[in-house]
Design an enzyme around this catalytic site. Structure first.
Site, PDB file in Angstrom:
ATOM      1  N   GLU A 116       0.824  -1.206   0.000  1.00 12.90           N
ATOM      2  CA  GLU A 116       0.000   0.000   0.000  1.00 12.90           C
ATOM      3  C   GLU A 116       0.864   1.264   0.000  1.00 12.90           C
ATOM      4  OE1 GLU A 116      -0.331  -2.583   1.979  1.00 12.90           O
ATOM      5  OE2 GLU A 116      -2.424  -3.128   2.249  1.00 12.90           O
TER       6      GLU A 116
ATOM      7  N   TRP B 251      19.926 -12.944  -3.903  1.00 16.21           N
ATOM      8  CA  TRP B 251      18.617 -12.305  -4.029  1.00 16.21           C
ATOM      9  C   TRP B 251      17.458 -13.298  -3.934  1.00 16.21           C
ATOM     10  CZ3 TRP B 251      19.765  -8.125  -8.366  1.00 16.21           C
ATOM     11  CH2 TRP B 251      20.688  -7.214  -7.820  1.00 16.21           C
TER      12      TRP B 251
ATOM     13  N   HIS C 199      18.514   5.187 -11.783  1.00 18.80           N
ATOM     14  CA  HIS C 199      17.543   5.186 -10.686  1.00 18.80           C
ATOM     15  C   HIS C 199      16.830   6.523 -10.578  1.00 18.80           C
ATOM     16  CE1 HIS C 199      20.344   1.946  -9.758  1.00 18.80           C
ATOM     17  NE2 HIS C 199      19.284   1.337  -9.259  1.00 18.80           N
TER      18      HIS C 199
END
Ligand SMILES: *[C@@H]1O[C@H](CO)[C@@H](O)[C@H](O)[C@H]1NC(C)=O
Ligand SMILES: *[C@@H]1O[C@H](CO)[C@@H](O)[C@H](O)[C@H]1NC(C)=O
Ligand SMILES: *[C@@H]1O[C@H](CO)[C@@H](O)[C@H](O)[C@H]1NC(C)=O
Ligand SMILES: *[C@@H]1O[C@H](CO)[C@@H](O)[C@H](O)[C@H]1NC(C)=O
Length: 796
Positions: free
Chosen positions: A19, A597, A730
């Site tokens: 959220e 990862w 980024h």
């Protein structure tokens, strides 16, 4: 207090369904107002506090919430705002500009509309995790202040008003300074930064006083650096900082010195001198440190036991955890021990309850953050019941029958996992046993390989390429969802992917790049994609964890021996190659990164799992080569982050990490060019290991750090080709050709121009097509200018 308490070090702020990510990204896109952003973020905090309370947590963290990153928050809170952001008014614009850069028009502090174009601050890996924090920039005469934002005091009061008494979390002053860097692009050593303690600590004191005023009692002060290699300067800094921090400490306050990711049993002489009231230790990484810690724990200190792994997804072996807990309670008493997560749950997904597709057998072996809350409180209850007669003034204790039932179910799950046939594959073990040194060596040296490769691929001077992925747009994600939900057939989905791949190839041709990629539209994630194609891997629907800012990743889970039933990437690379005369680069994720990862099984050494992955990827490399894909990139962005936090443990890790890379890459002919890609790596640390990897071309994510990385190249003598990222993907900023040219010129001080590649610093999946096209056109323009400039070896 006369009972063991349960404690959590930090909770995943992003929310059960990400959220917070959606909210903040909505705010950036202008679709969520500032008021809504604040209000809905608060609602999320409240939900998380209530969840922890309902699951029986006594020491619930506050101040573990952030809109971008907690280290950035600490810098912001203490007024460490670099000069380039100071024209932006205080608040979200300024804060987010520091995290992600800002290019556009804003109202400045004088209220005038101005154009602004500032890059973001540097990001680095948070210790040996895959989470990136923002590196504070401090100047030698840095002044600090105490800002009201982001308000840890307000968050504490917010929870208090709901009747939830939280434990505020602060990043301790010494670790904060050691995570920072000098502002002026000079490498400031530990010494310089720690000199700022006398300016900084008084503001921590003010903050503590305010927390006390608001009613706080326990404060969690995170000092992960205590477990790392300590110089005498750092030790002294700890003593001085904590002496100063606790001057006039309000009587009700208690400080819990919090360590994680490393052992501190050999640091107890220092730690025991610090004027605090308790210590948290990570017993997941180092269960054996408990005896040493207990032996030197000062009388009256609380000991918080990190028994539930905050970084992995396996169920806790509760019997083993209880054994450690009993050892602690026997020695220091029931009233001074806490049961806790090993570190913040930031690194663990939210809840298993959303995993409707996981194989039930595997699901039974797992516990995510919400389930770990229950584990922590069951450990507490089990201990309290063992030492019966203790009053339990704890949150929601379970009765004895329930505790016994949970313990015996846990015992059954742990036992089932140890013996499951899904975990063990004898063929994989046998093949691994047969690996010999000849499989770890290329068949010719670089000097012989590189000219053959250059000719074969018709590469010009300053070849241009990208790191692999192209924009993962809404359309791409929506297509994947349609396919996964069954709304689209495989043919429909593949037709869509072919169309995207073709668009991508055509664009790269039109831009004039030299080595093309297919764009990776079929890949959700660079590790999960492979996980889905390998045996021994499971993957989740909603197992998101924070990576940086609002960005989350969904690490797959390695539960068993790994192998490759069939080729994983060949089809897409070959399809792309049919579309163009330019070489297509095959794209693989390297074994160490797949390991790093993923959530990795904890029942065999990580090195064994890495080599199993390497064998599977070696087969993929061979299949690509057979299909005439003779430029192959094996990404290892995570090799540096896997480095143990103490130097004494480095060599052993680097040996197996390099050997896993070589096992993957070394089967090829000399005309086949092996690229590798690395991220945010402090190369000085691992340079000899990178050289041993013997890749032909290494591309590096470097543009947010500075040229000091490149000095390492010069210093250590890197002879092979390299492509240090020319711009930071980024950030949405589009760099000009001139800007990249300046950067390239600076790089050429350290690298021979004949061996330099031009590329962005990372994959482009998070950017949009407009940004990507402009940036890459500018990049090829830079290449054109430099080819002209350096034609005939003329370097003037
Ligand atoms: C690969 O290229 C060679 C030489 O151009 C050709 O003979 C061979 O058929 C190609 N193989 C595949 C699988 O395309
Ligand atoms: C690059 O090439 C040289 C010469 O072939 C070789 O000795 C070396 O190991 C390779 N790697 C690096 C990083 O220099
Ligand atoms: C792409 O990003 C740029 C800058 O971030 C923005 O101005 C532009 O509107 C975006 N384009 C699309 C098509 O989303
Ligand atoms: C590069 O990108 C910028 C946007 O930052 C654009 O204004 C410029 O015209 C582009 N071209 C060159 C050659 O720099």
């Amino acid at each position: 207090m006369v009972a063991v308490l349960s404690s959590v070090l930090g909770f995943p702020r992003v929310g059960a369904q990400r959220e917070l990510k959606k909210l903040i990204e909505g705010f950036w896109a202008g679709k969520v107002s500032e008021a809504d952003l604040s209000q809905q973020a608060q609602a999320l905090r409240v939900q998380h506090w209530k969840l922890q309370r309902d699951r029986g947590i006594d020491q619930i963290p506050s101040g573990d919430f952030s809109f971008y990153d907690l280290v950035l928050d600490t810098a912001y809170q203490f007024g460490a705002i670099p000069a380039r952001y100071q024209s932006i008014p205080t608040g979200f614009d300024q804060y987010f500009a520091m995290g992600r850069g800002l290019q556009g028009s804003i109202r400045n502090v004088e209220g005038e509309e101005v154009q602004i174009d500032v890059p973001a601050m540097e990001m680095k890996k948070w210790f040996d995790t895959n989470y990136h924090y923002i590196v504070p920039e401090l100047s030698t005469n840095q002044e600090f202040s105490l800002n009201s934002q982001p308000s840890i005091v307000a968050h504490f009061s917010e929870a208090k008003s709901l009747g939830i008494h939280t434990k505020p979390v602060l990043l301790g002053p010494v670790s904060f300074l050691l995570l920072s860097k000098g502002a002026d692009h000079e490498a400031a050593g530990d010494f310089e930064l720690l000199k700022l303690l006398p300016q900084l600590v008084p503001h921590y004191r003010t903050l503590l006083a305010k927390l006390a005023q608001a009613g706080a009692t326990w404060i969690q002060v995170d000092e992960p650096y205590l477990g790392l290699d300590l110089t005498p300067t750092v030790e002294q800094a700890y003593q001085e900082a904590y002496a100063s921090l606790t001057q006039d400490l309000p009587g009700a306050l208690r400080l819990l010195l919090t360590t994680y990711f490393e052992q501190v049993d050999d640091r107890m002489a220092l730690i025991a001198q610090l004027p605090v009231h308790g210590l948290h230790v990570d017993l997941i990484r180092h269960p054996e440190q408990l005896s040493g810690v207990l032996a030197k724990l000062p009388a009256n200190w609380v000991l918080s036991l990190g028994l539930v792994n905050g970084r992995n997804v396996w169920k806790t072996d509760l019997d083993a955890a209880l054994q450690l807990a009993t050892q602690a309670v026997d020695q220091v008493g029931i009233d001074r021990v806490w049961m806790a997560t090993s570190c913040s749950l930031l690194h663990c997904p939210f809840s298993l309850e959303f995993e409707t597709k996981l194989d039930p057998e595997i699901k039974d072996w797992l516990a995510f953050s919400s389930e770990k809350l229950t584990e922590v409180s069951i450990l507490r209850d089990a201990i309290n019941q063992r030492y019966e007669g203790t009053e339990t003034d704890t949150t929601n204790p379970a009765d004895k029958a329930k505790v016994d039932a949970v313990l015996s179910a846990n015992r059954a799950s742990c036992q089932a996992r140890r013996t499951s046939e899904r975990v063990v594959n004898p063929a994989v073990k046998e093949r691994l046993a047969k690996v010999d040194p000849s499989m770890l060596k290329r068949n010719a040296p670089f000097a012989e390989r590189y000219p053959v490769q250059t000719e074969k691929q018709h590469l010009p001077l300053f070849p241009t390429t990208t790191i692999g992925s192209f924009p993962q747009t809404k359309e791409v994600r929506s297509a994947r969802r349609k396919y996964k939900s069954g709304a689209w057939s495989e043919e429909q989905y593949n037709a869509f992917l072919r169309q995207e791949t073709e668009k991508c190839v055509r664009l790269q041709e039109s831009i004039g790049l030299d080595v093309l990629v297919h764009g990776e539209f079929e890949r959700n994630d660079m590790v999960e994609y492979f996980g889905e194609k390998l045996r021994g891997y499971a993957f989740t629907q909603n197992g998101w964890v924070a990576s940086y800012g609002t960005r989350c990743v969904k690490p797959p889970i390695v539960y068993g021996d790994v192998d490759r039933p069939q080729p994983m990437t060949v089809e897409w690379s070959v399809y792309a190659q049919t579309l163009t005369e330019k070489p297509i680069k095959g794209m693989l994720t390297g074994p160490v990164t797949c390991l790093q990862w993923s959530f990795v099984r904890d029942d065999q050494p990580r090195s064994v799992t890495a080599h199993q992955l390497a064998l599977a990827l070696r087969d993929e490399v061979s299949d690509l080569e057979k299909a005439n894909i003779t430029t192959i990139q094996i990404d290892e962005p995570a090799i540096r982050e896997g480095l143990p936090l103490r130097r004494a443990k480095w060599e052993a890790y680097l040996d197996w990490a390099v050997s896993a890379f070589l096992l993957t890459s070394s089967s090829v002919q000399k005309g086949t060019q092996i690229h590798t890609h690395m991220c945010y790596s402090d190369f000085n640390d691992i340079f000899p290991a990178i050289q041993r990897m013997d890749a032909d071309v290494i591309t590096i994510e470097n543009s947010r750090s500075d040229l000091k990385l490149l000095r390492a190249f010069e210093q250590h003598g890197y002879y092979n080709a390299s492509g240090p990222g020319l711009y930071d993907i980024h950030s949405p900023r589009v760099p000009t050709a001139e800007e990249m040219g300046e950067r390239l010129q600076a790089l050429l001080q350290y690298l021979p121009y004949q061996l330099v590649w031009l590329n962005p610093d990372c994959g482009l999946k998070t950017r949009n097509w407009t940004e990507v096209e402009s940036a890459l056109r500018n990049l090829t323009e830079t290449a054109r200018v430099f080819r002209q400039k350096y034609a005939n070896g003329n370097t003037n």
